[in-house]
Design an enzyme around this catalytic site. Sequence first.
Site, mmCIF file in Angstrom:
data_model
loop_
_atom_site.group_PDB
_atom_site.id
_atom_site.type_symbol
_atom_site.label_atom_id
_atom_site.label_comp_id
_atom_site.label_asym_id
_atom_site.label_seq_id
_atom_site.Cartn_x
_atom_site.Cartn_y
_atom_site.Cartn_z
ATOM 1 N N ARG A 170 -42.269 32.647 -179.883
ATOM 2 C CA ARG A 170 -43.340 32.912 -180.844
ATOM 3 C C ARG A 170 -42.737 33.452 -182.139
ATOM 4 N NH1 ARG A 170 -44.198 35.254 -175.980
ATOM 5 N NH2 ARG A 170 -46.072 34.772 -174.774
ATOM 6 N N GLU B 36 -39.068 17.733 -191.925
ATOM 7 C CA GLU B 36 -38.872 18.355 -190.604
ATOM 8 C C GLU B 36 -37.383 18.323 -190.250
ATOM 9 O OE1 GLU B 36 -40.480 20.036 -188.078
ATOM 10 O OE2 GLU B 36 -38.482 19.899 -187.197
ATOM 11 N N THR C 18 -44.670 24.499 -180.911
ATOM 12 C CA THR C 18 -45.785 23.597 -180.615
ATOM 13 C C THR C 18 -45.620 22.852 -179.292
ATOM 14 O OG1 THR C 18 -46.386 23.381 -182.919
ATOM 15 C CG2 THR C 18 -46.943 21.508 -181.511
ATOM 16 N N LYS D 129 -51.427 39.449 -173.710
ATOM 17 C CA LYS D 129 -52.646 38.961 -173.054
ATOM 18 C C LYS D 129 -52.444 38.851 -171.557
ATOM 19 C CE LYS D 129 -54.331 36.161 -176.970
ATOM 20 N NZ LYS D 129 -53.282 35.613 -177.823
ATOM 21 N N CYS E 272 -44.026 8.746 -161.157
ATOM 22 C CA CYS E 272 -44.735 10.014 -160.907
ATOM 23 C C CYS E 272 -46.046 10.071 -161.685
ATOM 24 C CB CYS E 272 -43.874 11.203 -161.310
ATOM 25 S SG CYS E 272 -42.279 11.276 -160.507
ATOM 26 N N CYS F 275 -40.471 14.122 -160.553
ATOM 27 C CA CYS F 275 -39.003 13.906 -160.541
ATOM 28 C C CYS F 275 -38.379 14.202 -161.891
ATOM 29 C CB CYS F 275 -38.648 12.512 -160.028
ATOM 30 S SG CYS F 275 -38.571 11.232 -161.294
ATOM 31 N N HIS G 83 -58.026 29.045 -177.288
ATOM 32 C CA HIS G 83 -58.640 30.343 -177.003
ATOM 33 C C HIS G 83 -60.068 30.402 -177.533
ATOM 34 C CE1 HIS G 83 -55.092 32.450 -175.456
ATOM 35 N NE2 HIS G 83 -54.393 31.731 -176.310
#
Length: 491
Positions: free
Chosen positions: A314, A36, A46, A253, A406, A439, A54
């Site tokens: 994308r 990676e 990702t 979409k 938070c 925050c 979907h």
Amino acid sequence: MVKQIQTDVVIIGGGVIGTLAARELSRYKLDVWLVEKDAEVGWGATKANSGIVHAGFHDKPGSEKAKYCVEGNALYPELCDELDVSFEQNGILMVARSPEEIPVLEQYRAQGQKNGVPGLRIVYQDELRELEPNLSASTTAALLAPTGGTVAPFELAAAAMENAVDNGVQLLAESPVEAIQREDDGFIVMTPNGNLKTRFIVNAAGLHSDTIARLFNDTSFTITPRKGEEYLFDKSIRVVNHTIFPVPNAVSKGILVIPTSEGNVMIGPTGDNVDARDDMTTTQDGFKRIFDSVHELVPSLSPSGIITQFAGVRAASDRGDFVIDYSPVSKQIVHLAGIESPGLTAAPAIALQCAALLKEAGLDLVPDPTFCGRRRPVVRFHRLPRTEQAALIEHNPSFGKIVCRCETVTEAEIVDAIQRGARTIDGVKFRVRAGAGRCQGGFCQPLVMQILSRELGIPLTAVTKRGGGSEQVLYQAKELVGRQTRENIIS
Ligand SMILES: Cc1cc2nc3c(=O)[nH]c(=O)nc-3n(C[C@H](O)[C@H](O)[C@H](O)COP(=O)(O)OP(=O)(O)OC[C@H]3O[C@@H](n4cnc5c(N)ncnc54)[C@H](O)[C@@H]3O)c2cc1C
């Protein structure tokens, strides 16, 4: 730096596609490396998407997208249970904004049924109001897809990688693949941190998968970057139960209202072709288009509730579909490329197909009896009842130190995230949500940095937001940082 090592499979790219492929291959007695370019996995498309699982009614029957979307959707409940990842099967509603759009719902229902989507039905006025009281009064009917869901996409990639590593896969991070050399019996994959001699390559490099293909003279597909902006609301705003889609137009979409699996509402995305693959900018124009569209669905949503925004890009292929196939150059190279939406949904099914393609190309898939697909469960302190919280604090007092106010994330959860592989501020944020709340890390970031420094045994000046070059502290005033940390952590 690794010396040149010999391995069976090198996966290039640690997005949801590469990490789930790695986990799938870890079921077998194989040497697998995932390479990676970023400091951690899951920071490409990702981490910057809508997080929707979907149902599978959007794509044309017979397309790769339709096939893998429906198959991937069916795999989600068990996968997220095994990996302990946040997933909600909250259902999808595609809403008609006028009576004229109702026939289009019928078309999508028929298309979804052809694709094998279970449970599709059209709901009308009273039932629609009951399901979604905050929808605009002009909405008249909707296509309900009960198998639709939402998932925490980064969590999924990180969990898949963690489980793959636990089952023997090696991760080589911060190592961009720069060259690939052909050998008699395989390839040498070259990175600045060492070379890997391998029999098989899986190309899961997302936006850069065509660049990787060019390294072995494969010009069989080209990627066009298409950006999507998203806007996230504070958790106090919870206006929908299902993921709300409009009836799509010819190119997209549409703009959605998404109740995320982490408890926020998010709206977006736009869909704009861009020149630069790293164009993550959000724009005034994108913001306006999103709000104009969303107000037709849920009029009460106001920009004042937004806590952050982001964009993802994308990887659209020139085939108009996923590229899940051997390279024409060699069957020892499998492309998992052009994985735009619904790629997150399709990922578990694509991982299975990756293993099947490698097997057909001659890789021996001998099951490893030591494989364990269940990840050690994650403690999500804020979701637990008081009695369980008290028991945890009794056992480990750092559960009593709230670092992120938070999102109510404790020091113990951050330490656990680091032990599972987090190396950066963003790695902690995406795993346990410290800094992901209202925050946006304004309070907790110095504390997270202090914990990273302590747990990784590195100076504060070496703690980064997202890998080399994103250090946050230039000079370390030890006394000051120590005092601030002690005073701010609430016991
Ligand atoms: C705005 C937006 C909304 C979306 N919404 C949804 C949705 O709701 N549902 C859905 O199903 N799908 C959705 N998608 C699609 C989904 O996000 C993608 O299909 C999926 O994340 C693709 O995963 P990937 O692993 O192929 O790519 P990535 O996540 O981009 O991973 C590729 C990896 O390869 C690495 N890499 C690249 N070059 C190299 C190199 N030379 N060497 C080593 N590593 C390299 C990158 O650093 C990266 O980590 C959306 C996408 C966007 C952008």
